[in-house]
Design an enzyme around this catalytic site. Structure first.
Site, PDB file in Angstrom:
ATOM      1  CG  HIS A  96      34.006  -8.269  48.900  1.00  0.00           C
ATOM      2  ND1 HIS A  96      33.884  -8.214  47.534  1.00  0.00           N
ATOM      3  CD2 HIS A  96      33.348  -9.394  49.301  1.00  0.00           C
ATOM      4  CE1 HIS A  96      33.168  -9.254  47.127  1.00  0.00           C
ATOM      5  NE2 HIS A  96      32.830  -9.984  48.181  1.00  0.00           N
ATOM      6  CD  GLU A 166      33.798 -13.688  50.525  1.00  0.00           C
ATOM      7  OE1 GLU A 166      32.652 -14.073  50.735  1.00  0.00           O
ATOM      8  OE2 GLU A 166      34.061 -12.665  49.863  1.00  0.00           O
TER       9      GLU A 166
HETATM   10  P1  PGA Z   1      28.703 -15.335  46.315  1.00  0.00           P
HETATM   11  O1  PGA Z   1      29.534 -14.109  46.894  1.00  0.00           O
HETATM   12  O2  PGA Z   1      28.038 -16.032  47.468  1.00  0.00           O
HETATM   13  O3  PGA Z   1      27.718 -14.735  45.368  1.00  0.00           O
HETATM   14  O4  PGA Z   1      29.684 -16.220  45.616  1.00  0.00           O
HETATM   15  C1  PGA Z   1      30.173 -14.118  48.136  1.00  0.00           C
HETATM   16  C2  PGA Z   1      30.846 -12.791  48.395  1.00  0.00           C
HETATM   17  O5  PGA Z   1      31.340 -12.167  47.446  1.00  0.00           O
HETATM   18  O6  PGA Z   1      30.898 -12.329  49.543  1.00  0.00           O
END
Ligand code: PGA
Length: 256
Positions: A96, A166
């Site tokens: 992440h 992401e």
């Molecule tokens: P968010 O985060 O939906 O709050 O933007 C997603 C993540 O960091 O996995």
């Protein structure tokens, strides 16, 4: 192995909520959705896992927010794959952006993915660029991140891996906006092409790719499913039961 044809609604609670009682209150309000075509996964702070597993719908699966590659050793605060598995975690988020910001490298991500596969845990591997530039340098950044993170993995390994796109600029409270479906689709194709080149031929649609970053409505989910994503990784909205349940309901009413 990933069950095919399921829509993944992955709830990444990050370091929230503040207290155990609040975590319990959230877990009590989460609804199961239609499990025929939807897989809900709750990924809370590990310290709340036991309490939540007793309260959330039994149809949910669980995950940890990170995992260590070693089985044992003097490694304060790390969670070994066996510890995770025997605590009911079938999934683990790996790489992440918040972990990468604290020093996680593509090399450690690679070791963690392999450890997950060995222990029958599905890694949810996060990749993403920090910014988009007109010259397209984010494309070579992503290519390098994919090549290094999945180095040495075989075609068969990808039957056990979820990749979460992401983009850093779309994540969390600092997000400028979510990615557009077209931006996410471009990266889905890039991931498929890069892994295809690395492993030999993997037919399009065989790699499980989800989108994450400011997802909190059914409309967004539909947009991302329509461009070939197999689900969403949800941060902030995953501890808002109304929003998370709406995503589960929307996923339940369609197939991919
Ligand atoms: P968010 O985060 O939906 O709050 O933007 C997603 C993540 O960091 O996995």
């Amino acid at each position: 192995m990933i069950v095919p044809n399921k829509i993944f609604i992955l709830g990444n609670w990050k370091m929230k909520p503040a207290t155990r009682n609040e975590a319990i209150a959230v877990a009590r309000k989460i609804e199961p959705g239609n499990t025929k075509n939807t897989q809900g996964v709750i990924i809370p702070p590990a310290i709340f896992l036991g309490a939540i597993q007793q309260l959330a719908p039994s149809t949910f699966s669980y995950g940890t927010q990170d995992i260590y590659w070693e089985e044992e050793g003097s490694c304060n605060a790390e969670i070994s794959p066996t510890q995770a598995k025997t605590t009911g975690c079938d999934y683990a988020i790996i790489g992440h952006s918040s972990r990468r910001a604290l020093g996680e490298t593509d090399e450690s991500v690679n070791k963690k993915i392999l450890a997950c596969i060995k222990h029958d845990i599905i890694p949810i591997v996060c990749i993403g660029e920090s910014k988009r530039d007109e010259q397209g340098q984010y494309i070579s950044f992503l290519r390098n991140q994919i090549s290094a993170s999945f180095d040495g993995m075989s075609k068969a390994d990808f039957e056990h891996i979820i990749i979460a796109y992401e983009p850093l600029w779309a994540i969390g409270s600092e997000a400028t906006r979510e990615a557009t479906p077209a931006e996410a689709e471009e990266v889905r194709i890039l991931i498929e092409k890069t892994i295809d080149e690395m492993t030999g031929h993997i037919p399009v649609g065989q790699i499980t790719i989800v989108y994450g970053g400011s997802v909190d409505t059914a409309e967004q989910l539909t947009d991302f499913l329509n461009i070939g994503m197999k689900g969403v990784l949800v941060g902030r909205a995953s501890i808002e039961p109304k929003k998370f349940n709406a995503l589960l309901t929307a996923a339940s009413s369609r197939t991919i």
